[in-house]
Design a protein around this motif. Structure first.
Motif, PDB file in Angstrom:
ATOM      1  N   LEU A  44       0.858  -1.180   0.000  1.00 53.76           N
ATOM      2  CA  LEU A  44       0.000   0.000   0.000  1.00 53.76           C
ATOM      3  C   LEU A  44       0.897   1.234   0.000  1.00 53.76           C
ATOM      4  CD1 LEU A  44      -2.749   1.542   0.468  1.00 53.76           C
ATOM      5  CD2 LEU A  44      -2.170   1.433   2.896  1.00 53.76           C
ATOM      6  N   MET A  45       0.667   2.120  -0.967  1.00 54.52           N
ATOM      7  CA  MET A  45       1.331   3.424  -1.011  1.00 54.52           C
ATOM      8  C   MET A  45       0.256   4.456  -0.673  1.00 54.52           C
ATOM      9  SD  MET A  45       4.523   3.195  -1.606  1.00 54.52           S
ATOM     10  CE  MET A  45       4.870   4.894  -1.977  1.00 54.52           C
ATOM     11  N   PRO A  46       0.095   4.786   0.619  1.00 53.96           N
ATOM     12  CA  PRO A  46      -1.014   5.653   1.018  1.00 53.96           C
ATOM     13  C   PRO A  46      -0.872   7.078   0.496  1.00 53.96           C
ATOM     14  CG  PRO A  46       0.474   5.301   2.858  1.00 53.96           C
ATOM     15  CD  PRO A  46       0.967   4.431   1.734  1.00 53.96           C
ATOM     16  N   ASN A  47      -2.027   7.713   0.283  1.00 55.59           N
ATOM     17  CA  ASN A  47      -2.049   9.129  -0.063  1.00 55.59           C
ATOM     18  C   ASN A  47      -2.801   9.869   1.047  1.00 55.59           C
ATOM     19  OD1 ASN A  47      -4.849   8.870  -0.644  1.00 55.59           O
ATOM     20  ND2 ASN A  47      -4.417   8.337  -2.772  1.00 55.59           N
ATOM     21  N   GLU A  48      -3.079  11.130   0.852  1.00 63.47           N
ATOM     22  CA  GLU A  48      -3.733  11.948   1.887  1.00 63.47           C
ATOM     23  C   GLU A  48      -5.053  11.342   2.366  1.00 63.47           C
ATOM     24  OE1 GLU A  48      -2.849  14.808   3.605  1.00 63.47           O
ATOM     25  OE2 GLU A  48      -0.879  14.358   2.753  1.00 63.47           O
ATOM     26  N   ARG A  49      -5.775  10.707   1.463  1.00 63.34           N
ATOM     27  CA  ARG A  49      -7.075  10.114   1.807  1.00 63.34           C
ATOM     28  C   ARG A  49      -6.957   9.036   2.876  1.00 63.34           C
ATOM     29  NH1 ARG A  49     -10.050   5.621  -0.627  1.00 63.34           N
ATOM     30  NH2 ARG A  49     -12.217   5.930  -0.158  1.00 63.34           N
ATOM     31  N   HIS A  50      -5.792   8.402   2.974  1.00 67.20           N
ATOM     32  CA  HIS A  50      -5.595   7.281   3.887  1.00 67.20           C
ATOM     33  C   HIS A  50      -5.072   7.691   5.252  1.00 67.20           C
ATOM     34  CE1 HIS A  50      -5.281   5.576  -0.233  1.00 67.20           C
ATOM     35  NE2 HIS A  50      -6.259   4.868   0.285  1.00 67.20           N
ATOM     36  N   LEU A  51      -4.883   8.999   5.452  1.00 69.44           N
ATOM     37  CA  LEU A  51      -4.334   9.475   6.718  1.00 69.44           C
ATOM     38  C   LEU A  51      -5.445   9.938   7.636  1.00 69.44           C
ATOM     39  CD1 LEU A  51      -1.279  11.499   5.368  1.00 69.44           C
ATOM     40  CD2 LEU A  51      -1.419   9.068   5.956  1.00 69.44           C
ATOM     41  N   ARG A  52      -5.162   9.946   8.924  1.00 70.60           N
ATOM     42  CA  ARG A  52      -6.112  10.444   9.916  1.00 70.60           C
ATOM     43  C   ARG A  52      -5.400  11.481  10.770  1.00 70.60           C
ATOM     44  NH1 ARG A  52      -5.125   8.540  14.944  1.00 70.60           N
ATOM     45  NH2 ARG A  52      -7.176   9.017  15.761  1.00 70.60           N
ATOM     46  N   PRO A  53      -6.159  12.269  11.516  1.00 71.13           N
ATOM     47  CA  PRO A  53      -5.526  13.232  12.414  1.00 71.13           C
ATOM     48  C   PRO A  53      -4.552  12.525  13.356  1.00 71.13           C
ATOM     49  CG  PRO A  53      -7.871  13.677  12.269  1.00 71.13           C
ATOM     50  CD  PRO A  53      -7.625  12.385  11.539  1.00 71.13           C
ATOM     51  N   GLY A  54      -3.456  13.173  13.621  1.00 75.92           N
ATOM     52  CA  GLY A  54      -2.431  12.568  14.461  1.00 75.92           C
ATOM     53  C   GLY A  54      -1.270  12.029  13.659  1.00 75.92           C
ATOM     54  N   GLY A  55      -1.331  12.182  12.333  1.00 73.92           N
ATOM     55  CA  GLY A  55      -0.209  11.781  11.488  1.00 73.92           C
ATOM     56  C   GLY A  55       0.003  10.291  11.395  1.00 73.92           C
ATOM     57  N   THR A  56      -1.059   9.553  11.161  1.00 71.91           N
ATOM     58  CA  THR A  56      -0.958   8.104  11.013  1.00 71.91           C
ATOM     59  C   THR A  56      -1.897   7.631   9.906  1.00 71.91           C
ATOM     60  OG1 THR A  56      -1.036   5.993  12.202  1.00 71.91           O
ATOM     61  CG2 THR A  56      -2.730   7.606  12.759  1.00 71.91           C
ATOM     62  N   ILE A  57      -1.701   6.405   9.480  1.00 68.24           N
ATOM     63  CA  ILE A  57      -2.583   5.789   8.492  1.00 68.24           C
ATOM     64  C   ILE A  57      -3.830   5.293   9.228  1.00 68.24           C
ATOM     65  CG2 ILE A  57      -2.810   3.933   6.796  1.00 68.24           C
ATOM     66  CD1 ILE A  57       0.264   4.187   6.412  1.00 68.24           C
ATOM     67  N   SER A  58      -4.984   5.543   8.654  1.00 68.63           N
ATOM     68  CA  SER A  58      -6.250   5.250   9.335  1.00 68.63           C
ATOM     69  C   SER A  58      -6.490   3.746   9.500  1.00 68.63           C
ATOM     70  CB  SER A  58      -7.421   5.872   8.577  1.00 68.63           C
ATOM     71  OG  SER A  58      -7.667   5.164   7.375  1.00 68.63           O
ATOM     72  N   GLY A  59      -7.281   3.422  10.524  1.00 67.74           N
ATOM     73  CA  GLY A  59      -7.684   2.039  10.763  1.00 67.74           C
ATOM     74  C   GLY A  59      -8.444   1.434   9.600  1.00 67.74           C
ATOM     75  N   PRO A  60      -9.416   2.171   9.009  1.00 61.86           N
ATOM     76  CA  PRO A  60     -10.110   1.597   7.849  1.00 61.86           C
ATOM     77  C   PRO A  60      -9.171   1.278   6.686  1.00 61.86           C
ATOM     78  CG  PRO A  60     -11.387   3.392   8.762  1.00 61.86           C
ATOM     79  CD  PRO A  60     -10.065   3.402   9.489  1.00 61.86           C
ATOM     80  N   THR A  61      -8.107   2.046   6.523  1.00 61.14           N
ATOM     81  CA  THR A  61      -7.144   1.759   5.463  1.00 61.14           C
ATOM     82  C   THR A  61      -6.385   0.470   5.771  1.00 61.14           C
ATOM     83  OG1 THR A  61      -6.914   4.094   4.908  1.00 61.14           O
ATOM     84  CG2 THR A  61      -5.119   2.640   4.229  1.00 61.14           C
ATOM     85  N   LEU A  62      -5.992   0.283   7.028  1.00 61.30           N
ATOM     86  CA  LEU A  62      -5.311  -0.959   7.421  1.00 61.30           C
ATOM     87  C   LEU A  62      -6.238  -2.157   7.247  1.00 61.30           C
ATOM     88  CD1 LEU A  62      -3.488   0.237  10.661  1.00 61.30           C
ATOM     89  CD2 LEU A  62      -2.517  -0.038   8.380  1.00 61.30           C
ATOM     90  N   PHE A  63      -7.504  -1.974   7.617  1.00 59.73           N
ATOM     91  CA  PHE A  63      -8.493  -3.038   7.444  1.00 59.73           C
ATOM     92  C   PHE A  63      -8.620  -3.395   5.964  1.00 59.73           C
ATOM     93  CE2 PHE A  63     -12.627  -4.955   7.038  1.00 59.73           C
ATOM     94  CZ  PHE A  63     -12.841  -5.644   8.227  1.00 59.73           C
ATOM     95  N   ALA A  64      -8.714  -2.381   5.103  1.00 57.93           N
ATOM     96  CA  ALA A  64      -8.836  -2.625   3.656  1.00 57.93           C
ATOM     97  C   ALA A  64      -7.611  -3.353   3.121  1.00 57.93           C
ATOM     98  CB  ALA A  64      -9.045  -1.312   2.908  1.00 57.93           C
ATOM     99  N   LEU A  65      -6.424  -2.962   3.568  1.00 56.03           N
ATOM    100  CA  LEU A  65      -5.203  -3.627   3.112  1.00 56.03           C
ATOM    101  C   LEU A  65      -5.216  -5.101   3.511  1.00 56.03           C
ATOM    102  CD1 LEU A  65      -2.371  -3.666   1.869  1.00 56.03           C
ATOM    103  CD2 LEU A  65      -1.505  -2.734   4.035  1.00 56.03           C
ATOM    104  N   ALA A  66      -5.604  -5.398   4.749  1.00 50.49           N
ATOM    105  CA  ALA A  66      -5.669  -6.793   5.191  1.00 50.49           C
ATOM    106  C   ALA A  66      -6.697  -7.573   4.374  1.00 50.49           C
ATOM    107  CB  ALA A  66      -6.019  -6.860   6.683  1.00 50.49           C
ATOM    108  N   ASP A  67      -7.856  -6.966   4.131  1.00 58.89           N
ATOM    109  CA  ASP A  67      -8.927  -7.654   3.405  1.00 58.89           C
ATOM    110  C   ASP A  67      -8.555  -7.898   1.950  1.00 58.89           C
ATOM    111  OD1 ASP A  67     -11.434  -8.840   2.979  1.00 58.89           O
ATOM    112  OD2 ASP A  67     -12.444  -6.924   2.695  1.00 58.89           O
ATOM    113  N   VAL A  68      -8.080  -6.883   1.277  1.00 57.53           N
ATOM    114  CA  VAL A  68      -7.736  -7.045  -0.144  1.00 57.53           C
ATOM    115  C   VAL A  68      -6.543  -7.989  -0.295  1.00 57.53           C
ATOM    116  CG1 VAL A  68      -6.987  -5.868  -2.254  1.00 57.53           C
ATOM    117  CG2 VAL A  68      -8.715  -4.817  -0.787  1.00 57.53           C
ATOM    118  N   GLY A  69      -5.555  -7.863   0.571  1.00 56.78           N
ATOM    119  CA  GLY A  69      -4.399  -8.758   0.500  1.00 56.78           C
ATOM    120  C   GLY A  69      -4.784 -10.208   0.729  1.00 56.78           C
ATOM    121  N   ALA A  70      -5.606 -10.451   1.752  1.00 53.19           N
ATOM    122  CA  ALA A  70      -6.032 -11.821   2.045  1.00 53.19           C
ATOM    123  C   ALA A  70      -6.911 -12.378   0.923  1.00 53.19           C
ATOM    124  CB  ALA A  70      -6.764 -11.863   3.388  1.00 53.19           C
ATOM    125  N   TRP A  71      -7.786 -11.533   0.376  1.00 48.06           N
ATOM    126  CA  TRP A  71      -8.632 -11.948  -0.757  1.00 48.06           C
ATOM    127  C   TRP A  71      -7.749 -12.347  -1.931  1.00 48.06           C
ATOM    128  CZ3 TRP A  71     -10.576  -8.704  -5.132  1.00 48.06           C
ATOM    129  CH2 TRP A  71     -11.644  -9.305  -5.808  1.00 48.06           C
TER     130      TRP A  71
END
Length: 143
Positions: A44-71
């Motif tokens: 995953l090469m995250p962009n601004e859409r994948h970030l959340r306040p606090g300067g981190t990658i959002s939980g929904p983005t991590l969830f999506a990465l796990a789901d798409v990767g496992a699929w």
């Protein structure tokens, strides 16, 4: 259990682009990098859409990465079956990932005729820290 993949990274990426184009709505950020016996590595090469306040990658983005990767790990071993669907996904967020590339290593734990179970480990590529761990179950439609 020794599984032999029938799709390589190029075939999986083509399938994602053709059958799941909404995955790349904001540009191509997900990419299958490696396929091996019972495994897939997705990046995953995250962009601004994948970030959340606090300067981190959002939980929904991590969830999506796990789901798409496992699929993709399931598809790599059964072929391009678009209607293999997630029936369960449990994720543990272990540490805050800094904005930047993430790698998701997926390992097929069980591949049956109707169900598949996959483990997904998400790493920060900049320091190899495990940031999240997930297990997912997929329903495989009858042939």
């Amino acid at each position: 259990m020794q599984l032999t993949p029938i799709m390589d990274p190029q075939a999986l990426n083509r399938f994602l682009e053709a059958d799941f184009p909404q995955l790349h709505t904001d540009g191509k950020v997900f990419e299958v990098m490696e396929v091996g016996p019972g495994t897939v590595v997705m990046r995953l090469m995250p962009n601004e859409r994948h970030l959340r306040p606090g300067g981190t990658i959002s939980g929904p983005t991590l969830f999506a990465l796990a789901d798409v990767g496992a699929w993709c790990a399931v598809l790599a071993h059964i072929g391009p079956v678009a209607l293999a669907v997630t029936t369960n996904l449990n994720i543990n967020f272990l540490r805050k990932p800094e904005p930047g590339p993430l790698s998701c290593t997926c390992r097929v734990l069980k591949l049956g005729k109707r169900l598949a179970v996959v483990e997904a480990s998400i790493f920060d590529e900049n320091d190899d820290d495990l940031v999240a761990h997930a297990t997912a179950t997929y329903s495989i439609p009858p042939r």
